[in-house]
Design a protein around this motif. Structure first.
Motif, PDB file in Angstrom:
ATOM      1  N   ALA A 162      55.186  19.995 -40.193  1.00 28.38           N
ATOM      2  CA  ALA A 162      55.347  21.006 -41.241  1.00 28.38           C
ATOM      3  C   ALA A 162      55.110  22.437 -40.764  1.00 28.38           C
ATOM      4  O   ALA A 162      55.335  23.388 -41.524  1.00 28.38           O
ATOM      5  N   LEU A 163      54.661  22.617 -39.524  1.00 25.51           N
ATOM      6  CA  LEU A 163      54.353  23.968 -39.046  1.00 25.51           C
ATOM      7  C   LEU A 163      55.599  24.840 -38.975  1.00 25.51           C
ATOM      8  O   LEU A 163      56.673  24.386 -38.600  1.00 25.51           O
ATOM      9  N   ARG A 164      55.389  26.106 -39.308  1.00 22.07           N
ATOM     10  CA  ARG A 164      56.443  27.118 -39.211  1.00 22.07           C
ATOM     11  C   ARG A 164      56.033  28.144 -38.154  1.00 22.07           C
ATOM     12  O   ARG A 164      54.843  28.290 -37.834  1.00 22.07           O
ATOM     13  N   ILE A 165      56.993  28.864 -37.636  1.00 21.27           N
ATOM     14  CA  ILE A 165      56.724  29.876 -36.613  1.00 21.27           C
ATOM     15  C   ILE A 165      55.687  30.884 -37.107  1.00 21.27           C
ATOM     16  O   ILE A 165      54.752  31.233 -36.392  1.00 21.27           O
ATOM     17  N   GLY A 166      55.822  31.324 -38.356  1.00 23.17           N
ATOM     18  CA  GLY A 166      54.900  32.307 -38.914  1.00 23.17           C
ATOM     19  C   GLY A 166      53.481  31.800 -39.100  1.00 23.17           C
ATOM     20  O   GLY A 166      52.554  32.593 -39.256  1.00 23.17           O
ATOM     21  N   GLY A 179      54.779  38.404 -32.532  1.00 23.31           N
ATOM     22  CA  GLY A 179      54.999  37.250 -31.669  1.00 23.31           C
ATOM     23  C   GLY A 179      53.767  36.790 -30.912  1.00 23.31           C
ATOM     24  O   GLY A 179      53.848  35.884 -30.090  1.00 23.31           O
ATOM     25  N   ALA A 180      52.622  37.394 -31.188  1.00 20.53           N
ATOM     26  CA  ALA A 180      51.378  36.985 -30.526  1.00 20.53           C
ATOM     27  C   ALA A 180      50.832  35.720 -31.199  1.00 20.53           C
ATOM     28  O   ALA A 180      50.984  35.526 -32.411  1.00 20.53           O
ATOM     29  N   VAL A 181      50.195  34.879 -30.402  1.00 19.49           N
ATOM     30  CA  VAL A 181      49.598  33.645 -30.911  1.00 19.49           C
ATOM     31  C   VAL A 181      48.370  33.998 -31.747  1.00 19.49           C
ATOM     32  O   VAL A 181      47.506  34.757 -31.313  1.00 19.49           O
ATOM     33  N   ARG A 182      48.309  33.462 -32.933  1.00 22.61           N
ATOM     34  CA  ARG A 182      47.146  33.680 -33.808  1.00 22.61           C
ATOM     35  C   ARG A 182      45.946  32.894 -33.264  1.00 22.61           C
ATOM     36  O   ARG A 182      46.117  31.782 -32.770  1.00 22.61           O
ATOM     37  N   SER A 183      44.758  33.435 -33.396  1.00 18.33           N
ATOM     38  CA  SER A 183      43.560  32.722 -32.969  1.00 18.33           C
ATOM     39  C   SER A 183      43.152  31.670 -34.002  1.00 18.33           C
ATOM     40  O   SER A 183      42.409  30.740 -33.697  1.00 18.33           O
ATOM     41  N   GLN A 184      43.635  31.837 -35.211  1.00 19.91           N
ATOM     42  CA  GLN A 184      43.438  30.864 -36.274  1.00 19.91           C
ATOM     43  C   GLN A 184      44.537  31.065 -37.311  1.00 19.91           C
ATOM     44  O   GLN A 184      45.130  32.136 -37.383  1.00 19.91           O
ATOM     45  N   PHE A 185      44.796  30.018 -38.066  1.00 18.03           N
ATOM     46  CA  PHE A 185      45.773  30.116 -39.140  1.00 18.03           C
ATOM     47  C   PHE A 185      45.397  29.116 -40.217  1.00 18.03           C
ATOM     48  O   PHE A 185      44.576  28.227 -39.998  1.00 18.03           O
ATOM     49  N   THR A 186      45.998  29.284 -41.380  1.00 18.29           N
ATOM     50  CA  THR A 186      45.682  28.422 -42.504  1.00 18.29           C
ATOM     51  C   THR A 186      46.858  27.510 -42.811  1.00 18.29           C
ATOM     52  O   THR A 186      47.993  27.974 -42.931  1.00 18.29           O
ATOM     53  N   TYR A 232      55.452  28.550 -24.948  1.00 13.47           N
ATOM     54  CA  TYR A 232      56.390  27.982 -25.905  1.00 13.47           C
ATOM     55  C   TYR A 232      57.170  29.083 -26.629  1.00 13.47           C
ATOM     56  O   TYR A 232      58.359  28.944 -26.885  1.00 13.47           O
ATOM     57  N   ARG A 233      56.502  30.174 -26.925  1.00 12.81           N
ATOM     58  CA  ARG A 233      57.140  31.297 -27.644  1.00 12.81           C
ATOM     59  C   ARG A 233      58.316  31.846 -26.853  1.00 12.81           C
ATOM     60  O   ARG A 233      59.347  32.202 -27.436  1.00 12.81           O
ATOM     61  N   THR A 234      58.197  31.934 -25.543  1.00 17.00           N
ATOM     62  CA  THR A 234      59.305  32.441 -24.733  1.00 17.00           C
ATOM     63  C   THR A 234      60.458  31.439 -24.713  1.00 17.00           C
ATOM     64  O   THR A 234      61.618  31.837 -24.629  1.00 17.00           O
ATOM     65  N   TRP A 235      60.150  30.157 -24.813  1.00 17.96           N
ATOM     66  CA  TRP A 235      61.178  29.119 -24.820  1.00 17.96           C
ATOM     67  C   TRP A 235      61.831  29.005 -26.194  1.00 17.96           C
ATOM     68  O   TRP A 235      63.036  28.836 -26.301  1.00 17.96           O
ATOM     69  N   ARG A 236      61.020  29.098 -27.245  1.00 16.48           N
ATOM     70  CA  ARG A 236      61.500  28.975 -28.640  1.00 16.48           C
ATOM     71  C   ARG A 236      61.843  30.364 -29.131  1.00 16.48           C
ATOM     72  O   ARG A 236      60.995  31.112 -29.568  1.00 16.48           O
ATOM     73  N   SER A 237      63.097  30.738 -29.062  1.00 17.21           N
ATOM     74  CA  SER A 237      63.513  32.124 -29.244  1.00 17.21           C
ATOM     75  C   SER A 237      63.575  32.619 -30.686  1.00 17.21           C
ATOM     76  O   SER A 237      63.699  33.808 -30.908  1.00 17.21           O
ATOM     77  N   SER A 238      63.459  31.771 -31.672  1.00 22.32           N
ATOM     78  CA  SER A 238      63.581  32.203 -33.065  1.00 22.32           C
ATOM     79  C   SER A 238      62.421  33.116 -33.459  1.00 22.32           C
ATOM     80  O   SER A 238      61.274  32.896 -33.063  1.00 22.32           O
ATOM     81  N   VAL A 239      62.734  34.152 -34.228  1.00 21.53           N
ATOM     82  CA  VAL A 239      61.701  35.055 -34.736  1.00 21.53           C
ATOM     83  C   VAL A 239      61.516  34.902 -36.245  1.00 21.53           C
ATOM     84  O   VAL A 239      60.685  35.573 -36.838  1.00 21.53           O
ATOM     85  N   ASP A 240      62.294  34.011 -36.860  1.00 19.64           N
ATOM     86  CA  ASP A 240      62.195  33.780 -38.296  1.00 19.64           C
ATOM     87  C   ASP A 240      60.879  33.074 -38.598  1.00 19.64           C
ATOM     88  O   ASP A 240      60.679  31.930 -38.186  1.00 19.64           O
ATOM     89  N   PRO A 241      59.951  33.732 -39.315  1.00 19.93           N
ATOM     90  CA  PRO A 241      58.640  33.123 -39.567  1.00 19.93           C
ATOM     91  C   PRO A 241      58.702  31.854 -40.411  1.00 19.93           C
ATOM     92  O   PRO A 241      57.773  31.056 -40.391  1.00 19.93           O
TER      93      PRO A 241
END
Length: 188
Positions: free
Chosen positions: A47-51, A58-65, A92-101
């Motif tokens: 169920a995870l989304r890019i956003g 595009g930076a990796v979050r240190s935590q998310f909900t 993974y972010r460089t490989w997964r090119s989508s920016v749509d959150p």
């Protein structure tokens, strides 16, 4: 029904090595590491989304909900991202090119979200190919909880990280082996 196998270091390395030979190397390696470092269920990973994982830059979050709709218990919970997973997610972010959150973090073969069942099958395929008997999509989750327990993390913290409402459920995830028992009695 038997509990999923808790993975040891050699088994984890074998599974990660096998991921390097798969068609979707970066995706499959990231999925396995995500589960090992956060204890997320297959349904939650699917169920995870890019956003959820990356901020607007595009930076990796240190935590998310995780939203209620993404969890098994329909309760929001915070997921913390350690340094090892942050490094893998940056790759993974460089490989997964989508920016749509709102796009799926992990795309299935068909290009959309994985279903919970398809994510479970991915884990089963990897573990079966590695010859890991009794391993399933729940194995990385049990491994996550057991490893933290072995490092002295209290069961209440473990329950919060796992999204369990009862510490009794969390305690069932903690695997005990002879080495741990031998080390425990040496503390006397």
């Amino acid at each position: 029904m038997a509990q999923a196998t808790t993975l040891n270091d050699a088994q984890i390395k074998r599974a990660l090595r096998y991921c390097q030979a798969r068609r979707h190397v970066t995706r499959d390696t990231t999925i396995l590491q995500f589960s090992l470092y956060t204890g997320l269920r297959a349904k939650e990973l699917a169920a995870l989304r890019i956003g959820d994982v990356y901020d607007a830059e595009g930076a990796v979050r240190s935590q998310f909900t995780l939203a209620k709709s993404q969890t098994k218990g329909s309760r929001t919970r915070t997921v913390f991202v350690n340094k090892q997973l942050t490094q893998q997610l940056a790759l993974y972010r460089t490989w997964r090119s989508s920016v749509d959150p709102t796009a799926p973090l992990f795309r299935s073969q068909k290009g959309g979200h994985f279903s919970a069942n398809t994510m479970c099958q991915l884990f089963l395929n990897i573990f079966h190919a590695c010859g890991l008997q009794g391993a399933s999509s729940h194995s990385p989750r049990r491994t996550f909880i057991t490893r933290l327990a072995n490092k002295g993390i209290g069961v209440r913290v473990l329950a919060a990280l796992a999204g369990h409402s009862s510490i009794a459920v969390t305690q069932r995830y903690i695997d005990v082996n002879d080495e741990q028992l031998a080390n425990a009695v040496e503390l006397l």
